[in-house]
Write an enzyme that holds these catalytic residues in place. Structure first.
Site, PDB file in Angstrom:
ATOM      1  N   ASP A 185       0.501 -15.426  -6.301  1.00 35.81           N
ATOM      2  CA  ASP A 185       0.316 -13.466  -5.666  1.00 35.81           C
ATOM      3  C   ASP A 185      -0.894 -13.960  -4.328  1.00 35.81           C
ATOM      4  O   ASP A 185      -1.438 -15.407  -3.923  1.00 35.81           O
ATOM      5  CB  ASP A 185      -0.823 -13.304  -6.659  1.00 35.81           C
ATOM      6  N   GLY A 186      -0.243 -12.955  -3.459  1.00 40.72           N
ATOM      7  CA  GLY A 186      -0.953 -12.923  -1.602  1.00 40.72           C
ATOM      8  C   GLY A 186      -2.309 -12.635  -1.623  1.00 40.72           C
ATOM      9  O   GLY A 186      -2.937 -13.391  -0.530  1.00 40.72           O
ATOM     10  N   GLU A 216       5.115 -14.980  -2.068  1.00 43.92           N
ATOM     11  CA  GLU A 216       6.069 -13.513  -3.106  1.00 43.92           C
ATOM     12  C   GLU A 216       5.330 -14.405  -4.272  1.00 43.92           C
ATOM     13  O   GLU A 216       5.527 -15.021  -4.930  1.00 43.92           O
ATOM     14  CB  GLU A 216       7.403 -13.781  -2.793  1.00 43.92           C
ATOM     15  N   ASP A 258       4.331  -0.690  -2.357  1.00 43.35           N
ATOM     16  CA  ASP A 258       3.884   0.014  -2.010  1.00 43.35           C
ATOM     17  C   ASP A 258       2.280  -0.561  -2.707  1.00 43.35           C
ATOM     18  O   ASP A 258       2.600  -0.996  -3.863  1.00 43.35           O
ATOM     19  CB  ASP A 258       4.280   1.485  -2.412  1.00 43.35           C
ATOM     20  N   GLN A 291       7.427  -5.954 -12.123  1.00 39.70           N
ATOM     21  CA  GLN A 291       7.892  -4.419 -12.249  1.00 39.70           C
ATOM     22  C   GLN A 291       9.398  -3.701 -12.764  1.00 39.70           C
ATOM     23  O   GLN A 291       9.899  -5.115 -12.904  1.00 39.70           O
ATOM     24  CB  GLN A 291       8.040  -4.459 -10.339  1.00 39.70           C
ATOM     25  N   ASP A 316      13.081 -10.826  -0.441  1.00 39.52           N
ATOM     26  CA  ASP A 316      14.373 -10.307  -0.160  1.00 39.52           C
ATOM     27  C   ASP A 316      14.426 -10.953   1.241  1.00 39.52           C
ATOM     28  O   ASP A 316      15.672 -11.574   1.397  1.00 39.52           O
ATOM     29  CB  ASP A 316      14.171  -9.023   0.448  1.00 39.52           C
ATOM     30  N   ASP A 359       4.052  -7.909   4.363  1.00 42.23           N
ATOM     31  CA  ASP A 359       5.812  -6.798   3.804  1.00 42.23           C
ATOM     32  C   ASP A 359       5.605  -6.503   2.546  1.00 42.23           C
ATOM     33  O   ASP A 359       5.913  -6.789   1.329  1.00 42.23           O
ATOM     34  CB  ASP A 359       6.358  -7.838   4.440  1.00 42.23           C
TER      35      ASP A 359
END
Lengths: 302, 302
Positions: A148-149, A117, A174, A42, A97, A171
């Site tokens: 990857d979750g 994460e 989007d 990203q 974070d 968490d």
């Protein structure tokens, strides 16, 4: 300061999305850009704002600002953790974070927290620019998995990972980019498979009642199709679109009243909290009439 | 569409205030400007937005947008009206758009509503561009007074106007320009003098806990110095700064529990409401821990 990011013009960062919140925008004044890169997953921006501290932005969308981040981290963590009678093993998906982790380790009863994460860049930048959020990433109870979750949950479901969780907190960012799969039926089924019998899962809903309530209805319908119980609550965060963010909380334990805390914070625990308290736990589930009607109407046609 | 207003650039209206909310801004996409003038009292703008319907702006600050205005009008009207056992005579100061009036006349027990508005331009523009808000301005229970609210209350206090009120709603603009005097001790004293013994007053606080909580504390201290009871609640409105607006509600009746409704809406009344319900009445008084501590701490030094 030069304007090095397409969302920053004349020292103002503006969050716009024709797809997700057309016709409205939120701006923060930028003191300086601290970081801008394209990670494997990203677009990543960190800037120092004039009034909200350092701000993390992924793919043009504000993820957290130092001044108000506690409103989100506390509610997504403490609503499920206090709704649960005795959470010991907690899984956090996304949230590199560290803000949610910081809240989870405040519970004395929690013995282990696993953070999954996908993007190491987020963890590294948080350690550098968001020290108040990343402060618990090295806590002895915390284990970090860089993967990857979705795949992590599949491994749990197929017993490649031999572990179940009392509380799972999604968490994510989007539902476009790396988090797209987190808002589908299969994901909720994997969450269910990874829970202990009285377990609770909470997910950020990426929307709120003022923005895309039809999307929330669909998400609630998915949650209800998988879990015995599903409820919607929200937290107020001024740097999130329209000033609030929805959370979806689910459980398969019919006896559980997730809209009220099963445990109350000890004095020491409450002293460490800025947003959450037992009263706001319950109040966060109370919606304006029109929104309650739409979100809780499981038989409505669309 | 040409950009005829200093707050509109490239078809986007942006609300900025270095004084009241420095470092942040909220924008709405403009389809067309419907009206722009300078009245005797303030800069008046009405535009059609792409997603929030028609929007009224006074002195550069959004007053209401058709899509979300009910969240504000319903809460500032129905919290005091349902907290009161039997309101018959109601005074609305400001609110020439008519939105509050529309809510007040939904109560069958209310016999008379007096609207005091200083700026006839607001009433005229609302009749023209905000028909869903101004629809009750001609209701038989409603009497309109075109005068300064402060002076009107002085006349009541000095018995030049021989009337007292069960509920007074201060639906003013923010404390600069024509509404400046609405946020001082003398104003609260005049409100008290105009109330019947079990009367309730509510005022929009022009701020919220995320913006200027010190200002709210001062305002609460003023309210407590004048009234036996004063409480803070809020409503969520996406087009208001940070997505929410504070309301201060006061009474001299110690037996009254203003945080809970004394009356519940009848089915017919509830069917006419989109935001207010008895549960959200109470929930709107529940604050995040840090905010509750600051706002309710009457002994704090500043």
């Amino acid at each position: 300061m030069s304007s090095q990011h397409p969302s920053i013009k004349e020292n103002w960062f503006t969050e716009l999305s024709d797809e997700h919140f057309p016709g409205q925008g939120f701006s923060l004044k930028v003191e300086r850009i601290l970081h801008h890169s394209r990670s494997d997953f990203q677009d990543v921006l960190v800037f120092e704002s004039s009034k909200y501290g350092n701000v993390l932005v992924l793919d043009g969308i504000i993820q957290c600002a130092e001044r108000d981040e506690f409103a989100y981290q506390e509610m997504i963590a403490h609503v499920p953790l206090f709704a649960h009678g005795n959470p010991k093993n907690v899984l956090v998906i996304g949230g590199g974070d560290g803000g949610v982790i910081r809240e989870v380790v405040k519970h004395d009863c929690v013995e282990k927290v696993t953070l999954v994460e996908i993007d190491k860049t987020v963890i590294d930048l948080s350690r550098k620019f968001l020290p108040g959020m990343s402060c618990a990433l090295d806590h002895p109870k915390v284990k970090i998995n860089l993967c990857d979750g979705f795949q992590f949950l599949r491994d749990v479901a197929h017993a490649a990972i031999d572990e179940k969780y009392d509380v799972i907190i999604t968490d994510s960012s989007d539902p476009e980019g790396p988090a797209e799969a987190f808002f589908q039926t299969e994901y909720f089924e994997l969450l269910k498979a990874a829970l202990n019998p009285s377990g609770i899962v909470i997910a950020q809903a990426s929307e709120n009642v003022w923005l895309n309530i039809d999307y929330l209805r669909r998400l609630m319908r998915i949650a209800h199709s998988v879990f015995q119980k599903a409820d919607y609550c929200y937290t107020t965060v001024p740097t999130y679109t329209s000033g609030q963010l929805g959370l979806i909380i689910c459980s398969d334990d019919c006896r559980l009243s997730i809209t009220k805390p099963q445990r109350h914070p000890s004095k020491r625990e409450q002293d460490a909290l800025k947003y959450y308290n037992p009263e706001i736990h319950h109040a966060s589930f109370i919606l304006p009439t029109w929104a309650a009607r739409l979100i809780n109407d499981r038989n409505a046609n669309e």
